[in-house]
Design a protein around this motif. Structure first.
Motif, short mmCIF file in Angstrom:
data_model
loop_
_atom_site.label_atom_id
_atom_site.label_comp_id
_atom_site.label_asym_id
_atom_site.label_seq_id
_atom_site.Cartn_x
_atom_site.Cartn_y
_atom_site.Cartn_z
N ARG A 12 -9.24 -10.89 -1.93
CA ARG A 12 -10.02 -10.02 -1.03
C ARG A 12 -9.37 -8.65 -0.87
O ARG A 12 -10.05 -7.67 -0.56
CB ARG A 12 -10.18 -10.70 0.33
CG ARG A 12 -11.17 -11.87 0.31
CD ARG A 12 -10.90 -12.89 1.40
NE ARG A 12 -11.86 -13.97 1.43
CZ ARG A 12 -11.91 -14.98 0.54
NH1 ARG A 12 -11.06 -15.01 -0.47
NH2 ARG A 12 -12.81 -15.93 0.66
N LEU A 13 -8.07 -8.57 -1.05
CA LEU A 13 -7.35 -7.31 -0.88
C LEU A 13 -7.15 -6.56 -2.20
O LEU A 13 -6.68 -5.42 -2.19
CB LEU A 13 -5.98 -7.57 -0.25
CG LEU A 13 -5.98 -8.12 1.17
CD1 LEU A 13 -4.56 -8.50 1.60
CD2 LEU A 13 -6.55 -7.09 2.15
N ALA A 14 -7.48 -7.19 -3.31
CA ALA A 14 -7.17 -6.63 -4.63
C ALA A 14 -7.80 -5.24 -4.82
O ALA A 14 -9.00 -5.05 -4.60
CB ALA A 14 -7.64 -7.57 -5.72
N THR A 15 -6.98 -4.29 -5.22
CA THR A 15 -7.41 -2.91 -5.47
C THR A 15 -6.59 -2.36 -6.62
O THR A 15 -5.39 -2.62 -6.73
CB THR A 15 -7.19 -2.03 -4.21
OG1 THR A 15 -7.86 -2.62 -3.09
CG2 THR A 15 -7.71 -0.62 -4.43
N ASP A 16 -7.25 -1.60 -7.49
CA ASP A 16 -6.57 -1.05 -8.67
C ASP A 16 -5.81 0.21 -8.30
O ASP A 16 -6.40 1.22 -7.92
CB ASP A 16 -7.61 -0.74 -9.75
CG ASP A 16 -6.98 -0.11 -10.99
OD1 ASP A 16 -5.75 -0.22 -11.15
OD2 ASP A 16 -7.73 0.51 -11.77
N ALA A 35 -3.95 -17.13 -2.50
CA ALA A 35 -4.80 -16.54 -3.54
C ALA A 35 -6.12 -15.98 -3.00
O ALA A 35 -6.52 -14.87 -3.39
CB ALA A 35 -5.05 -17.57 -4.64
N PRO A 36 -6.84 -16.69 -2.12
CA PRO A 36 -8.10 -16.11 -1.62
C PRO A 36 -7.90 -14.80 -0.87
O PRO A 36 -8.73 -13.90 -0.96
CB PRO A 36 -8.62 -17.21 -0.67
CG PRO A 36 -7.99 -18.47 -1.16
CD PRO A 36 -6.63 -18.06 -1.63
N ASP A 68 1.72 -7.03 -2.51
CA ASP A 68 2.00 -7.41 -3.90
C ASP A 68 3.00 -8.53 -4.05
O ASP A 68 3.12 -9.12 -5.12
CB ASP A 68 2.51 -6.18 -4.67
CG ASP A 68 1.54 -5.02 -4.64
OD1 ASP A 68 0.34 -5.26 -4.43
OD2 ASP A 68 1.99 -3.86 -4.82
N GLY A 69 3.76 -8.83 -3.00
CA GLY A 69 4.86 -9.78 -3.12
C GLY A 69 4.45 -11.22 -2.89
O GLY A 69 3.44 -11.52 -2.25
N ALA A 113 -12.44 2.06 -1.34
CA ALA A 113 -11.93 0.73 -1.69
C ALA A 113 -11.40 0.01 -0.45
O ALA A 113 -11.12 0.63 0.58
CB ALA A 113 -10.83 0.86 -2.75
N VAL A 114 -11.22 -1.29 -0.57
CA VAL A 114 -10.75 -2.09 0.56
C VAL A 114 -9.32 -1.71 0.95
O VAL A 114 -8.94 -1.81 2.12
CB VAL A 114 -10.84 -3.59 0.24
CG1 VAL A 114 -9.86 -3.98 -0.86
CG2 VAL A 114 -10.60 -4.43 1.49
N GLN A 115 -8.54 -1.24 -0.02
CA GLN A 115 -7.16 -0.88 0.24
C GLN A 115 -6.95 0.61 -0.02
O GLN A 115 -7.39 1.15 -1.04
CB GLN A 115 -6.24 -1.70 -0.67
CG GLN A 115 -4.95 -2.13 -0.03
CD GLN A 115 -4.05 -2.89 -0.98
OE1 GLN A 115 -2.92 -2.45 -1.23
NE2 GLN A 115 -4.51 -4.01 -1.51
N LEU A 116 -6.27 1.28 0.90
CA LEU A 116 -5.92 2.69 0.74
C LEU A 116 -4.42 2.82 0.54
O LEU A 116 -3.65 2.15 1.22
CB LEU A 116 -6.32 3.50 1.98
CG LEU A 116 -7.80 3.66 2.30
CD1 LEU A 116 -7.96 4.51 3.54
CD2 LEU A 116 -8.54 4.29 1.13
N ARG A 117 -4.03 3.69 -0.37
CA ARG A 117 -2.61 3.92 -0.63
C ARG A 117 -2.19 5.26 -0.03
O ARG A 117 -2.76 6.30 -0.35
CB ARG A 117 -2.35 3.91 -2.14
CG ARG A 117 -0.96 4.37 -2.53
CD ARG A 117 -0.67 4.13 -4.00
NE ARG A 117 -1.63 4.72 -4.92
CZ ARG A 117 -1.54 4.63 -6.24
NH1 ARG A 117 -0.55 3.96 -6.81
NH2 ARG A 117 -2.45 5.19 -7.02
N LEU A 118 -1.16 5.22 0.84
CA LEU A 118 -0.56 6.45 1.35
C LEU A 118 0.67 6.73 0.51
O LEU A 118 1.63 5.95 0.54
CB LEU A 118 -0.19 6.30 2.82
CG LEU A 118 -1.34 6.03 3.79
CD1 LEU A 118 -0.82 5.97 5.23
CD2 LEU A 118 -2.43 7.09 3.67
#
Length: 442
Positions: A307-311, A302-303, A293-294, A323-328
């Motif tokens: 590609r990593l953007a996840t809600d 930006a590209p 996020d930083g 999703a492409v990104q997992l939150r622990l």
């Protein structure tokens, strides 16, 4: 209630896991014995592993603060991959040792860390030898005689690596050189050529000339060599490669020019995975939220950010494991206690005094110790797991098991010294103590 997993595990697996925790390290194996709260990911991730085993490729990003269990998570998933017949490699991204903007170095670390269910690192040579054995078996099955075998193997090698040779012809050339050196009994040259194939620099010029290859592997050639390695893995009986790039947040601390190159290299890798160039590859990276996020991390390019953007604005209960990104989310007091009880039961199942271990380190004591360690680290429960488990195993359970008259509530006082903490843990602990913290949990 005793965890049924604890009594079913072999003594060797239990000992490996407990020994690692005693050192304050994440175990290399046996992670399924310790996993708590990961069941919600299992179905989606197993489906992805199965897809990769069938020829697909997957990229995944894991995010979590320090202590949230990112290394544990990737090793747990790597074990599941290995059980499916994958080869596995875990690489620590580092500015000095493994800079991400030098993919030839990443590839070299991959071959150094390559492991399979049968072979520890580096498993490169056993994999290559198994590949040539498979080519010989296929050639014989196609009707080749012993006299025709060498020529038939060469034809199969050329055919299997045809796509790879379009991008990295020297990969197939080196394999031929390795096989030729073995055939004439030249072990020194064979080993040197295999080292070159693994991306090692400074291989003797004579060995390179013998194999017909030149120079050292470069950034662009590394992608072709990765493609070749995946082909060799598949044809030698492996279902794919599970590759971890750990601690990518270190990119935020390197020079801006190197950081930009590294971020672009990561973007390139993701695009190549999604393009289908690497069938059989499950690529996973780990990093802190600040990296994703930083402005000094993924958002700088930006590209890559796209590609990593996840809600992650919804309740974590509804995070999408596909999703492409997992939150622990990290540990809470309750989950830390639950993990401690799991470890206590695992330890007791192999202890010489299991009943005394369970009685003196009962659930209430395990909870008290968890609270005390969290307090010693400034109340940051998410940072506590490593220290907590180290204290639980090495300071409490070992003593209960070895000394008949040891009672942790009477004879043990938690001490967390600065020297046994990592830099992050030390910084958090400094908020409540300069050097040493004594907490009475009797």
């Amino acid at each position: 209630m005793t965890d049924p997993r604890s009594s079913a595990v072999s003594a060797a697996r239990r000992r490996t896991a407990v020994d690692a925790l005693r050192r304050g390290a994440v175990p290399e194996t046996g992670l399924d014995l310790l996993a708590t709260g990961l069941d919600r990911f299992e179905s989606a991730l197993d489906a992805e592993l199965d897809a990769v085993a069938s020829g697909a490729s997957v990229f995944k990003a894991v995010r979590g603060e320090y202590g949230s269990g990112k290394t544990f998570f990737t090793r747990w998933l790597g074990e599941r991959a290995k059980q499916r017949g994958f080869a596995v490699a875990e690489i620590q991204i580092s500015e000095t040792e493994t800079p991400l903007h030098r993919l030839e170095t990443v590839y070299r670390r991959l071959t150094e860390r390559l492991t399979t269910a049968s072979f520890p690192p580096s498993a490169l040579r056993p994999v290559v030898d198994a590949w040539f054995y498979a080519l010989e078996e296929d050639a014989l099955a196609d009707g080749a005689s012993e006299d025709e075998l060498a020529g038939a193997v060469e034809k199969l090698l050329t055919a299997r690596l045809a796509e790879v040779s379009r991008h990295a012809p020297s990969f197939a050339t080196a394999l031929r050189g390795y096989r030729a050196a073995l055939a004439r009994g030249d072990e020194a040259t064979a080993s040197a050529v295999l080292a070159w194939l693994g991306g090692q620099p400074h291989v003797a010029a004579a060995a390179r000339r013998s194999a017909g290859v030149r120079g050292d592997l470069d950034h662009f050639g590394a992608l072709g060599f990765l493609q070749g390695l995946l082909t060799v893995l598949r044809d030698s009986g492996h279902r794919g490669l599970f590759l971890v790039l750990d601690e990518v947040e270190t990119l935020q601390r390197v020079r801006s020019d190197a950081r930009d190159k590294a971020l672009n290299a990561l973007r390139q890798l993701i695009d190549e995975v999604h393009s289908g160039r690497f069938p059989g590859l499950y690529l996973i990276i780990t990093g802190t939220p600040a990296f994703y996020d930083g402005q000094q991390g993924a958002q700088r390019l930006a590209p890559l950010a796209q590609r990593l953007a996840t809600d992650f604005t919804t309740d974590p209960r509804f995070d999408n494991p596909r999703a492409v990104q997992l939150r622990l989310p990290g540990f809470t007091q309750d989950s830390l206690v639950s993990l401690g009880i799991t470890i206590r039961d695992l330890y007791a199942a192999g202890a010489s005094a299991p009943d005394r271990v369970r009685a003196l380190a009962d659930d209430a004591y395990v909870a008290d110790l968890a609270g005390a360690v969290g307090g010693a680290l400034g109340g940051k429960v998410g940072v506590a797991p490593r220290v907590y488990l180290k204290k639980l195993v090495g300071d409490v359970l070992d003593r209960i098991d070895q000394f008949d008259d040891f009672d942790p509530r009477q004879h043990y006082r938690l001490t967390v010294s600065s020297g046994e903490l990592t830099e992050v843990e030390r910084n958090l602990a400094a908020a409540v103590s300069a050097d040493e913290i004594d907490l009475d949990i009797s």
